[in-house]
Design an enzyme around this catalytic site. Structure first.
Site, short mmCIF file in Angstrom:
data_model
loop_
_atom_site.label_atom_id
_atom_site.label_comp_id
_atom_site.label_asym_id
_atom_site.label_seq_id
_atom_site.Cartn_x
_atom_site.Cartn_y
_atom_site.Cartn_z
N GLU A 81 -4.08 18.03 -10.80
CA GLU A 81 -4.54 18.42 -12.12
C GLU A 81 -6.03 18.68 -12.15
OE1 GLU A 81 -3.30 15.60 -15.19
OE2 GLU A 81 -1.94 17.15 -15.86
N ARG B 30 0.81 -1.24 0.00
CA ARG B 30 0.00 0.00 0.00
C ARG B 30 0.83 1.27 0.00
NH1 ARG B 30 -2.80 -3.05 3.74
NH2 ARG B 30 -4.62 -4.05 2.80
N LYS C 277 3.67 12.21 -10.62
CA LYS C 277 2.83 11.36 -11.48
C LYS C 277 3.61 10.10 -11.81
CE LYS C 277 0.33 14.58 -14.43
NZ LYS C 277 -0.02 14.71 -15.86
N HIS D 278 1.64 19.77 -26.24
CA HIS D 278 1.41 18.35 -25.95
C HIS D 278 0.11 17.80 -26.52
CE1 HIS D 278 4.86 18.74 -23.39
NE2 HIS D 278 4.76 17.51 -22.93
N ASN E 287 1.04 21.55 -20.59
CA ASN E 287 0.75 20.78 -21.80
C ASN E 287 0.93 21.56 -23.09
OD1 ASN E 287 0.15 18.49 -20.37
ND2 ASN E 287 -2.01 19.02 -20.14
N GLU F 36 11.65 19.93 -23.86
CA GLU F 36 10.88 20.27 -22.65
C GLU F 36 11.44 21.54 -22.01
OE1 GLU F 36 8.09 18.96 -21.66
OE2 GLU F 36 8.05 16.89 -22.39
N HIS G 292 1.10 14.82 -28.54
CA HIS G 292 0.67 13.45 -28.19
C HIS G 292 0.00 12.77 -29.37
CE1 HIS G 292 0.65 14.12 -23.57
NE2 HIS G 292 1.75 13.52 -23.97
N LYS H 253 8.67 23.81 -12.86
CA LYS H 253 7.74 22.68 -12.76
C LYS H 253 7.23 22.54 -11.33
CE LYS H 253 6.17 18.24 -13.75
NZ LYS H 253 6.29 16.98 -14.47
N HIS I 282 9.22 11.63 -27.65
CA HIS I 282 8.27 12.59 -27.07
C HIS I 282 8.68 14.04 -27.34
CE1 HIS I 282 5.44 14.23 -24.20
NE2 HIS I 282 6.43 14.86 -23.60
N ARG J 271 -1.99 23.13 -13.71
CA ARG J 271 -0.98 22.18 -14.15
C ARG J 271 -1.08 21.94 -15.66
NH1 ARG J 271 1.15 17.08 -10.60
NH2 ARG J 271 2.60 16.24 -12.12
N1 NAD Z 1 5.60 11.23 -14.83
C1 NAD Z 1 5.66 12.29 -15.60
O1 NAD Z 1 5.29 13.40 -15.20
C2 NAD Z 1 6.24 12.15 -16.97
C3 NAD Z 1 6.54 13.29 -17.71
C4 NAD Z 1 7.14 13.13 -18.95
C5 NAD Z 1 7.40 11.86 -19.45
N2 NAD Z 1 7.08 10.75 -18.70
C6 NAD Z 1 7.38 9.40 -19.19
O2 NAD Z 1 8.78 9.29 -19.34
C7 NAD Z 1 9.05 8.26 -20.29
C8 NAD Z 1 10.18 8.70 -21.19
O3 NAD Z 1 11.32 8.94 -20.40
P1 NAD Z 1 12.77 9.14 -21.06
O4 NAD Z 1 12.66 10.04 -22.21
O5 NAD Z 1 13.68 9.47 -19.96
O6 NAD Z 1 13.06 7.71 -21.71
P2 NAD Z 1 13.77 6.38 -21.15
O7 NAD Z 1 13.59 6.22 -19.71
O8 NAD Z 1 13.30 5.30 -22.04
O9 NAD Z 1 15.31 6.66 -21.46
C9 NAD Z 1 15.73 6.84 -22.79
C10 NAD Z 1 16.94 5.98 -23.13
O10 NAD Z 1 18.10 6.51 -22.50
C11 NAD Z 1 18.78 5.51 -21.77
N3 NAD Z 1 19.44 6.21 -20.66
C12 NAD Z 1 18.86 6.73 -19.55
N4 NAD Z 1 19.76 7.41 -18.83
C13 NAD Z 1 20.94 7.33 -19.49
C14 NAD Z 1 22.24 7.86 -19.26
N5 NAD Z 1 22.50 8.66 -18.22
N6 NAD Z 1 23.21 7.55 -20.14
C15 NAD Z 1 22.96 6.79 -21.23
N7 NAD Z 1 21.74 6.29 -21.52
C16 NAD Z 1 20.75 6.55 -20.66
C17 NAD Z 1 17.72 4.52 -21.38
O11 NAD Z 1 18.27 3.26 -21.13
C18 NAD Z 1 16.84 4.53 -22.63
O12 NAD Z 1 17.39 3.69 -23.60
C19 NAD Z 1 7.75 8.00 -21.02
O13 NAD Z 1 7.25 6.75 -20.65
C20 NAD Z 1 6.82 9.10 -20.54
O14 NAD Z 1 5.48 8.69 -20.48
C21 NAD Z 1 6.52 10.89 -17.48
ZN ZN Z 2 6.29 16.36 -22.13
#
Ligand code: NAD
Ligand code: ZN
Length: 343
Positions: A217, A104, A126, A229, A226, A168, A233, A207, A246, A222
């Site tokens: 949200e 939990r 999130k 976005h 977007n 971003e 998206h 942020k 993204h 918040r």
């Molecule tokens: N929670 C939120 O508010 C929020 C906001 C934006 C995006 N997201 C989510 O984030 C995800 C995308 O995240 P991302 O863009 O970080 O992608 P990711 O986590 O897939 O990382 C991208 C690539 O970089 C590699 N990597 C990570 N750190 C590294 C480093 N220091 N050196 C070398 N390689 C490295 C990873 O192994 C992967 O292959 C999506 O699923 C999206 O939905 C969430």
């Molecule tokens: Zn974004």
């Protein structure tokens, strides 16, 4: 930097790589991916309490979620244990949701390792996984107990992933802080981590301020995050989440939504051109791909951010300021996007 939420607050630490391990309890359960672990296992206590996942969005699945919960239980994690999410947004979203569900809810620490995760996903609470029906369809608002940002870890990130995060950062400049425009414009398209650290702090502060005002949200505050976005998206979705990252999709989305803002007379004329110039110089795409307008609108209408009276957009009132505009009609969107002006 402190982020307040309904149950308290958490600290965002900006740390050197050599010190990052000190912020993490020795008995934490690290969830990471294979790329990150290959590069950074030595910086953390290489205990046997590590779950190393395949890299990529596929790891944000129900199957991986289940596997992590079962492994935590097998390894003996208890209520007082912590999870450390060491990785990009994929690891952060998944590990955060695992922590939210295990017994939990146990504490978790975010150690974001991509630029996107450092400026965006690690802050705000999130967490989510994907379902077959769509991205982020199961999740929670579950704040971390701490965020540790170590810009040195960006040294190993490839240039496409770097630009993904830069998109971003530009978004924050456009919606909230015109003072970021000049320093962002000075970065080459693959900047060094030391050039980025102050800018990362500035973005995280923006942020944090916005999510504190609207944790769940509900007020629309918040939703200003977007910008770019709603269309972004739809582009990501149309590309099956494999054609564009993204940040690339929202780069195109920001230019398109600036044009929409101009057409709706919310955004001053010439802003879209300026947005496109900055993003283009950063090596990001700015032109809509050849996806039929009906397809994009269809996807937008099914987006969970849609309201009953039409689409909602965060639109620029000038560079550095924006507002949420509800009830935008489909016609207005398709007209603005189909005008064949190129930048
Ligand atoms: N929670 C939120 O508010 C929020 C906001 C934006 C995006 N997201 C989510 O984030 C995800 C995308 O995240 P991302 O863009 O970080 O992608 P990711 O986590 O897939 O990382 C991208 C690539 O970089 C590699 N990597 C990570 N750190 C590294 C480093 N220091 N050196 C070398 N390689 C490295 C990873 O192994 C992967 O292959 C999506 O699923 C999206 O939905 C969430
Ligand atoms: Zn974004």
């Amino acid at each position: 930097l402190k982020v307040h939420h309904r149950l308290g607050s958490y600290e965002v630490h900006f740390a050197l790589l050599a010190e990052a391990g000190e912020h993490i309890p020795a008995d934490t359960y690290i969830i990471t991916d294979e790329n990150v672990w290959r590069a950074y296992s030595e910086a953390f206590y290489a205990s046997n309490r590590v779950i190393v996942l395949p890299a990529g969005e596929q790891s944000k699945s129900v199957a991986t979620f289940e596997q992590c919960l079962e492994q935590l239980a097998e390894m003996g994690a208890h209520r007082g244990s912590t999870v450390t999410a060491l990785g990009g947004g994929v690891v952060g979203d998944l590990a955060g949701f695992v922590a939210a569900a295990y017994m939990r809810g146990i504490a978790y620490i975010q150690v974001p390792t991509t630029l996107l995760a450092q400026v965006d996903s690690s802050v705000g609470g999130k967490v989510a996984i994907d379902l077959r029906a769509g991205k982020n369809l199961a999740g929670a608002f579950y704040p971390p107990s701490k965020v540790i940002i170590c810009s040195e870890m960006l040294r190993t990130l490839d240039s496409r992933q770097m630009r993904n995060g830069l998109a971003e950062m530009w978004k924050y400049a456009f919606i909230a802080d015109a003072a970021l425009v000049a320093p962002l414009a000075q970065l080459a398209d693959c900047p060094q981590p030391e050039q980025l650290s102050d800018l990362i702090k500035a973005c995280v502060a923006i942020k944090a301020a916005i999510v504190q005002e609207d944790e769940f949200e509900t007020t629309g505050r918040r939703a200003i995050l977007n910008f770019g976005h709603t269309i972004g998206h739809a582009i990501e979705h149309a590309g099956m989440y494999s054609e564009w990252l993204h940040g690339e999709a929202i780069s195109i989305g920001m230019v398109a939504e600036a044009r929409l803002g101009e057409a709706l007379q919310v955004t001053p004329q010439g802003t879209a051109k300026e947005v496109a110039r900055h993003l283009g110089a950063a090596g990001l795409p700015t032109e809509l791909p050849p996806i039929p307008m009906d397809t994009l609108l269809d996807i937008m209408m099914r987006d969970k951010k849609r309201t009953s009276d039409g689409l909602a957009f965060s639109l620029l009132t000038r560079i550095g300021e924006c507002k949420l505009v509800n009830g935008v009609r489909n016609m207005a969107v398709s007209e603005a996007l189909q005008s064949d002006e190129k930048y």
